[in-house]
Design a protein around this motif. Structure first.
Motif, PDB file in Angstrom:
ATOM      1  N   GLN A  24       9.988   6.132   4.731  1.00 46.59           N
ATOM      2  CA  GLN A  24       8.569   5.800   4.823  1.00 46.59           C
ATOM      3  C   GLN A  24       8.364   4.374   5.337  1.00 46.59           C
ATOM      4  O   GLN A  24       7.458   4.115   6.135  1.00 46.59           O
ATOM      5  CB  GLN A  24       7.885   5.966   3.462  1.00 46.59           C
ATOM      6  CG  GLN A  24       7.839   7.383   2.959  1.00 46.59           C
ATOM      7  CD  GLN A  24       7.034   8.298   3.851  1.00 46.59           C
ATOM      8  OE1 GLN A  24       5.959   7.938   4.298  1.00 46.59           O
ATOM      9  NE2 GLN A  24       7.553   9.485   4.122  1.00 46.59           N
TER      10      GLN A  24
ATOM     11  N   GLY B 279       0.818  -1.219   0.000  1.00 47.87           N
ATOM     12  CA  GLY B 279       0.000   0.000   0.000  1.00 47.87           C
ATOM     13  C   GLY B 279       0.842   1.255   0.000  1.00 47.87           C
ATOM     14  O   GLY B 279       0.525   2.236  -0.685  1.00 47.87           O
ATOM     15  N   LEU B 280       1.932   1.226   0.767  1.00 49.85           N
ATOM     16  CA  LEU B 280       2.860   2.362   0.803  1.00 49.85           C
ATOM     17  C   LEU B 280       3.418   2.631  -0.595  1.00 49.85           C
ATOM     18  O   LEU B 280       3.464   3.769  -1.054  1.00 49.85           O
ATOM     19  CB  LEU B 280       3.998   2.074   1.791  1.00 49.85           C
ATOM     20  CG  LEU B 280       5.176   3.050   1.769  1.00 49.85           C
ATOM     21  CD1 LEU B 280       4.793   4.327   2.496  1.00 49.85           C
ATOM     22  CD2 LEU B 280       6.393   2.427   2.403  1.00 49.85           C
TER      23      LEU B 280
ATOM     24  N   ARG C 268       0.527   3.984  -2.947  1.00 51.15           N
ATOM     25  CA  ARG C 268       0.160   5.375  -2.671  1.00 51.15           C
ATOM     26  C   ARG C 268       1.169   6.360  -3.240  1.00 51.15           C
ATOM     27  O   ARG C 268       0.826   7.472  -3.613  1.00 51.15           O
ATOM     28  CB  ARG C 268       0.027   5.608  -1.157  1.00 51.15           C
ATOM     29  CG  ARG C 268      -1.261   5.072  -0.564  1.00 51.15           C
ATOM     30  CD  ARG C 268      -1.443   5.527   0.872  1.00 51.15           C
ATOM     31  NE  ARG C 268      -0.351   5.172   1.764  1.00 51.15           N
ATOM     32  CZ  ARG C 268      -0.201   3.989   2.371  1.00 51.15           C
ATOM     33  NH1 ARG C 268      -1.067   3.020   2.144  1.00 51.15           N
ATOM     34  NH2 ARG C 268       0.811   3.773   3.186  1.00 51.15           N
ATOM     35  N   ARG C 269       2.413   5.955  -3.291  1.00 54.02           N
ATOM     36  CA  ARG C 269       3.450   6.862  -3.784  1.00 54.02           C
ATOM     37  C   ARG C 269       3.783   6.623  -5.262  1.00 54.02           C
ATOM     38  O   ARG C 269       4.691   7.236  -5.800  1.00 54.02           O
ATOM     39  CB  ARG C 269       4.705   6.723  -2.923  1.00 54.02           C
ATOM     40  CG  ARG C 269       4.466   7.445  -1.602  1.00 54.02           C
ATOM     41  CD  ARG C 269       5.420   7.091  -0.544  1.00 54.02           C
ATOM     42  NE  ARG C 269       5.137   7.807   0.692  1.00 54.02           N
ATOM     43  CZ  ARG C 269       4.097   7.637   1.470  1.00 54.02           C
ATOM     44  NH1 ARG C 269       3.171   6.769   1.140  1.00 54.02           N
ATOM     45  NH2 ARG C 269       3.940   8.301   2.594  1.00 54.02           N
TER      46      ARG C 269
END
Length: 174
Positions: free
Chosen positions: A63, A21-22, A25-26
Motif C-alpha cells: 500500500q 492517512g493510509l 484508514r486501515r
C-alpha cells in the motif's frame, strides 16, 4: 510483533499526511515515528515502528508503494541494523538524591543538560532497550516529563548482527 519500517520519500508537502492517512484508514497504529532529511537532496527518510504479523506488514508495504511520493520501503526488522533513539527526561533531584541520579546518568553514558534545585534534565541517546532501562532506574525519583524522538535505524552494511553476537557473548560468560 513490532516491525521497523524505513521509507524513503520525496521531500514535499503532504507526504507524511498521506502516509498517516493510509495507516488510519486501515486501522494501523504507529508506535514510533521519526522523519528527517536523507542522504540525497530532496529525499526524506521516515522510520516507523508498527505492530503486526508478516502478512499485515507485507500488505502495508504494498500500500505504501502505491503512494505517489514513496521511493523505497524496507522492513528492516530482521536485518542487522543500528537503532537509536533520543530522550530528554526531567527527574526530581534534590540535595538528598542528586548524587545517585548523577551516578545513574554516568553509568548509562547520558548527559545532564539542565539542573535546578529540585530537578535534573538528562539527555539519553541509545538503542530502545537502553532508553527503557534508564527510565526504570530513574522512576523511583519521580519523573516529571519525558520527550522521545522515536526510533531511527539504518541497515548495517557490514551485515554483522550485534544482537546475535551479544547472545553468544552471554552464553560464553555463563
Amino acid at each position: 510483533m513490532k516491525h521497523t519500517i524505513s521509507v524513503l520519500v520525496e521531500d514535499e508537502a503532504g507526504v507524511l499526511t498521506r502516509i498517516a492517512g493510509l495507516f488510519a484508514r486501515r486501522g494501523f497504529n504507529i508506535e514510533s515515528l521519526a522523519v528527517g532529511s536523507a542522504e540525497q537532496l530532496g529525499v526524506s527518510r521516515i522510520t516507523m515502528v508498527v505492530p503486526g504479523d508478516e502478512q499485515v506488514i507485507e500488505q502495508l508495504i504494498k500500500q505504501l508503494y502505491k503512494l505517489i511520493s514513496v521511493l523505497k520501503v524496507q522492513d528492516i526488522t530482521q536485518q542487522p541494523s543500528v537503532e537509536r533513539e533520543l530522550m530528554l527526561i526531567k527527574v526530581n533531584a534534590n540535595a538528598s538524591n542528586r548524587a545517585e541520579v548523577i551516578e545513574i546518568t554516568q553509568i548509562f553514558r547520558a548527559r545532564i543538560v539542565d539542573l535546578s534545585e529540585e530537578a535534573v534534565t538528562i539527555e539519553v541517546v541509545g538503542d530502545p532497550g537502553k532508553i527503557v532501562a534508564i527510565i526504570q532506574m530513574l522512576n523511583k525519583f519521580g519523573i516529571r516529563e519525558i520527550a522521545r524522538t522515536g526510533k531511527i535505524a539504518l541497515v548495517r552494511e557490514s551485515k554483522v548482527n550485534t544482537e546475535y553476537l551479544k547472545s553468544l557473548e552471554a552464553k560464553v560468560t555463563l
